[in-house]
Design an enzyme around this catalytic site. Structure first.
Site, PDB file in Angstrom:
ATOM      1  N   HIS A 114      -4.409   8.648  14.396  1.00 43.94           N
ATOM      2  CA  HIS A 114      -3.023   9.024  14.199  1.00 43.94           C
ATOM      3  C   HIS A 114      -2.413   9.312  15.573  1.00 43.94           C
ATOM      4  O   HIS A 114      -2.928  10.141  16.326  1.00 43.94           O
ATOM      5  CB  HIS A 114      -2.917  10.271  13.318  1.00 43.94           C
ATOM      6  CG  HIS A 114      -3.308  10.038  11.894  1.00 43.94           C
ATOM      7  ND1 HIS A 114      -3.580  11.053  11.007  1.00 43.94           N
ATOM      8  CD2 HIS A 114      -3.461   8.886  11.204  1.00 43.94           C
ATOM      9  CE1 HIS A 114      -3.880  10.532   9.834  1.00 43.94           C
ATOM     10  NE2 HIS A 114      -3.818   9.225   9.931  1.00 43.94           N
ATOM     11  N   ASP A 144      -2.369   2.682   9.221  1.00 45.02           N
ATOM     12  CA  ASP A 144      -1.487   2.607  10.400  1.00 45.02           C
ATOM     13  C   ASP A 144      -0.010   2.633  10.023  1.00 45.02           C
ATOM     14  O   ASP A 144       0.838   2.076  10.727  1.00 45.02           O
ATOM     15  CB  ASP A 144      -1.775   1.332  11.230  1.00 45.02           C
ATOM     16  CG  ASP A 144      -3.237   1.205  11.597  1.00 45.02           C
ATOM     17  OD1 ASP A 144      -3.771   2.164  12.170  1.00 45.02           O
ATOM     18  OD2 ASP A 144      -3.837   0.157  11.319  1.00 45.02           O
TER      19      ASP A 144
END
Length: 424
Positions: A40, A12
């Site tokens: 994403h 992340d």
């Protein structure tokens, strides 16, 4: 040019945003590991897109995107993800998306087993996304998996599917006491969600090799980060795949090629989804303030991410493991909430200060050593040059460079595609 875009921390970090930004310079973008267990998030002129399986280059019409043999692909998820992207105006055809015949199929019984085991563990659970990633990688290495190329020969593999399902039911029904998996339903699922991709499946090794020989540039896109790597991460609280840059050519199907560059994506603070040691973690109101400012919720699961200040030992380790040639620092703009920016500069282990990133039980016992740096109480989202940044922000960047031991080439100051600074 062969470049890997990799995460240096717990995942992340903003890889998708940077792949979308940098993919303009590359002809091919290749996902080389993982499945739909992470996401994403990309914001560009077409809108906001959340990608779980698709390479982030799919948002650029001139880029060829490849799903490599190191990936595990949930066909139903891929089917739905493609439909969502097309609804958003993204063109997806066999010309701009190619799927390796060697990529592994994540079957419906894999997330089923994932969830059954997490439920059995209860309070001792690993924090799995329940997307079936560990079970499908386990089957791959037990040679009990199906691959994308099998979709082109469904009649020939029918008995094999039935044999695998019979074997799975020894665990699903016999071990967990759950309802047995139906082989006929599995065959139908393969046909319904797999056959629409028949024209996309090919020998991607030959395709990539020819492209490189023709002088085309290649970007290898990782999922998750160094600290979730199965070998070098915070085991056992890791993914089941190899997330590091050294694996990129292997997972992409071209092990004979070598990287020219490894760009490490590193957040200006720390975040972590799931269980496991997270030494720099903040709690309570302090954590919620940072979480809200950064929008720290998982793209794949929506789970609130654990957050903390920038973690120097973890980031230095991650940059080394990823063989980073430079760093892209993301979400610097989020830190404008602070008068004093918290940074975990070291760990305390058994009463002693340490600068290294430990493993195993030592990591479980480590405590954060926090120091505070001058903040910049202003909006930096409009900055496009290093000299546009306030001094405190520039000083913070330079400190991270020295602490991590790697130059910072890109700094993200906002979610939009053009909201970044190229430092050199």
């Amino acid at each position: 040019m062969l470049t890997a875009i990799v995460g240096t921390n717990w995942g992340d970090e903003g890889k998708g945003r940077m792949v979308d930004l940098l993919s303009e310079k590359y002809d091919l973008v290749i996902r080389y590991q993982g499945g739909n267990n992470a996401g994403h998030t990309v914001v560009n002129d077409r809108g906001k897109f959340i990608l779980n399986l698709m390479p982030s280059g799919i948002l650029r019409p001139t880029t060829v995107n490849i799903m490599g043999p190191g990936m595990v692909i949930d066909l139903e998820h891929l089917f739905n993800e493609v439909a969502r992207l097309r609804a958003g105006g993204i063109v997806i055809t066999p010309d701009n998306l190619k799927i390796s015949e060697r990529a592994t199929i994540c079957m419906p019984y894999h997330p089923l087993l994932d969830g059954l085991e997490e439920d059995r563990l209860g309070d001792k659970k690993f924090g799995s996304t329940r997307r079936g990633i560990s079970p499908v990688y386990a089957d791959k290495y037990m040679k009990k998996a199906l691959r994308m190329g099998d979709l082109l020969h469904l009649d020939a593999i029918e008995q094999r599917v039935r044999d695998i399902v019979e074997w799975k039911n020894l665990t699903v029904a016999g071990g967990y006491g759950a309802e047995s998996v139906d082989a006929d339903k599995m065959l139908k699922w393969l046909a319904d969600f797999g056959l629409p991709f028949a024209d996309y499946i090919c020998d991607t090794t030959e395709y990539i090799d020819a492209a490189v020989k023709a002088g085309r540039s290649v970007m290898f896109e990782a999922q998750l980060g160094a600290l979730r790597d199965i070998d070098f991460g915070i085991y056992p609280y890791t993914s089941a795949s190899t997330t590091i840059s050294a694996y990129a050519p292997i997972g992409a199907g071209v092990p004979h090629l070598h990287l020219d560059e490894s760009i490490g994506i590193m957040k200006a603070y720390s975040s972590c989804v799931g269980e496991g040691p997270f030494t720099c973690e903040m709690f309570g109101e302090e954590a919620e303030t940072l979480r809200a400012a950064g929008g720290e919720y998982g793209a794949a699961t929506g789970r609130p991410r654990r957050v903390g200040g920038f973690d120097v030992p973890a980031s230095r380790y991650g940059a080394k493991i990823q063989s980073c040639t430079c760093i892209a620092l993301t979400k610097l703009d989020v830190l404008s909430i602070y008068d004093k920016i918290p940074v975990c500069t070291a760990y305390e282990l058994d009463g002693k200060r340490i600068d290294r990133f430990p493993s195993g039980e030592e990591l479980n016992r480590a405590k954060p050593v926090y120091e505070y740096f001058d903040g910049f109480r202003c909006d930096i989202s409009g900055c496009r040059r290093a000299e546009d940044l306030p001094k405190a922000a520039l000083d913070y960047i330079r400190y991270i460079e020295r602490a991590v031991g790697c130059p910072i080439k890109y700094v993200s100051v906002g979610a939009e595609r053009d909201a970044y600074i190229e430092m050199f």
